[in-house]
Design an enzyme around this catalytic site. Structure first.
Site, PDB file in Angstrom:
ATOM      1  CB  SER A 139       4.909  -3.323  -2.410  1.00  0.00           C
ATOM      2  OG  SER A 139       4.800  -2.059  -3.006  1.00  0.00           O
ATOM      3  CD1 TRP A 140       2.960  -0.344   3.553  1.00  0.00           C
ATOM      4  CD2 TRP A 140       4.498   1.279   3.404  1.00  0.00           C
ATOM      5  NE1 TRP A 140       3.052   0.271   4.790  1.00  0.00           N
ATOM      6  CE2 TRP A 140       3.997   1.260   4.723  1.00  0.00           C
ATOM      7  CE3 TRP A 140       5.484   2.213   3.079  1.00  0.00           C
ATOM      8  CZ2 TRP A 140       4.435   2.130   5.718  1.00  0.00           C
ATOM      9  CZ3 TRP A 140       5.926   3.083   4.063  1.00  0.00           C
ATOM     10  CH2 TRP A 140       5.404   3.042   5.359  1.00  0.00           C
TER      11      TRP A 140
ATOM     12  CG  ASP B 125       9.268  -3.150  -9.381  1.00  0.00           C
ATOM     13  OD1 ASP B 125       8.557  -2.183  -9.708  1.00  0.00           O
ATOM     14  OD2 ASP B 125       9.247  -3.657  -8.244  1.00  0.00           O
TER      15      ASP B 125
ATOM     16  N   GLY C  84       0.835  -1.202   0.000  1.00  0.00           N
ATOM     17  CA  GLY C  84       0.000   0.000   0.000  1.00  0.00           C
ATOM     18  C   GLY C  84       0.874   1.258   0.000  1.00  0.00           C
TER      19      GLY C  84
ATOM     20  CG  HIS D 257       5.716  -3.253  -7.782  1.00  0.00           C
ATOM     21  ND1 HIS D 257       6.866  -2.907  -7.088  1.00  0.00           N
ATOM     22  CD2 HIS D 257       4.694  -3.033  -6.915  1.00  0.00           C
ATOM     23  CE1 HIS D 257       6.553  -2.491  -5.883  1.00  0.00           C
ATOM     24  NE2 HIS D 257       5.236  -2.560  -5.736  1.00  0.00           N
TER      25      HIS D 257
END
Length: 303
Positions: A101-102, A256, A29, A284
């Site tokens: 990711s985040w 990515d 996120g 990604h």
């Protein structure tokens, strides 16, 4: 639900083997919330899998989908404190950290604050949410997607198009006119799709069809990005010295475009106990190649 203070409760769940290796999974996120797919990466016979919805999203309350929800107590440091509260609540001494990711930014920030609580790390689609990362993902990468980026830029008032687009969208999302805020959320999520979803036959994120999810996601992403996760440019990269002894697998797609591979590579240079996997042809999103490497890494640490 766990009360973490600030009139906030976070949703958490455990599954797998109650006597297994404790492992915490950190969703992306910011604001996407946990999902069943995240726990499927773990061998349920070997791991005690812990997942939670970070502040403001998923089943945690209050929810950022409510425009009145205050985000001032929703920061990286608050999330780190929440993780520690959850660890103590569950009686976990040390655990494996797995982020995507985040979730890799949060995993790095948490482990650098509490290295004694981390046994190993698996970080997939590595990000650091630095000012240069935010500039890349909101402006620089637009050179590869000029049509989509022009729509993204032109959705903000003309006087603000040459400044911080994150700040401009945050203002639109805070507009008291719900129509203006909803359009900003749609435009933000459309841009997210354009550089994340690069499959030959793109599969739109079905969650973006939900107005509440779409709005909360856009609010939380812009909130964290405009503050660069409350970290300086190279803070997480230089902080790797505090976790250099922790075994880690860094897994990143060669293609990515949302988070170029140089951050993962830079981390690996100062992390003797880390192994870097640059996966050919992967972007990604959670494609088979990235997922396969993540599962293999978690299996290795379980052994």
């Amino acid at each position: 639900m766990l009360n973490v203070g600030d009139d906030t409760e976070i949703y958490w769940e455990t599954c797998g083997n109650p006597a297994g290796i404790p492992a915490l999974t950190l969703h992306g996120g910011p604001g996407s919330g946990t999902s069943a797919g995240m726990r499927r990466l773990f061998d349920p016979h070997r791991y005690r899998i812990v997942a939670f919805d970070q502040r403001g999203c998923g089943r945690s309350t209050p929810h950022a989908g409510d425009p009145s929800t205050d985000l001032t107590t929703n920061t990286t440091d608050h999330l780190i404190a929440d993780i520690e509260l959850l660890r103590r609540h569950l009686g976990v001494q040390r655990w494996v950290i797995a982020g995507w990711s985040w979730g890799t930014t949060l995993g790095l920030a948490y482990s650098q604050c509490h290295p004694e609580r981390v046994t190993a790390m698996v970080l997939t689609a590595v990000t650091t949410t630095s000012p240069s990362d935010v500039a890349w993902i909101t402006r620089d990468v637009g050179r590869l997607f000029p049509v989509a980026w022009a729509r993204f830029r032109d959705a903000v008032p003309e006087p603000h198009r040459t400044g911080s687009l994150v700040d401009a969208y945050a203002r639109l999302l805070a507009d008291p006119d719900a129509t203006v805020a909803d359009k900003a959320a749609r435009d933000w999520c459309d841009w997210e799709e354009s550089h994340i979803n690069l499959d030959a036959e793109p599969r739109p994120n079905p969650r973006f069809r939900d107005p509440r999810y779409r709005f909360s996601f856009a609010r939380l992403v812009t909130h964290y990005w405009r503050h660069s996760a409350w970290r300086t440019e190279d803070e997480l990269l230089s902080g790797v010295t505090r976790i250099a002894h922790i075994p880690a697998e860094l897994i990143h797609g060669r293609l990515d475009l949302s988070s170029p591979p140089d951050n993962a590579w830079k981390l690996a240079q100062g992390w003797p106990a880390a192994t870097l996997h640059i996966v050919p042809g992967a972007g990604h999103t959670a494609g088979e190649a990235l997922t396969g490497h993540t599962v293999a890494a978690l299996d290795r640490f379980a052994r």
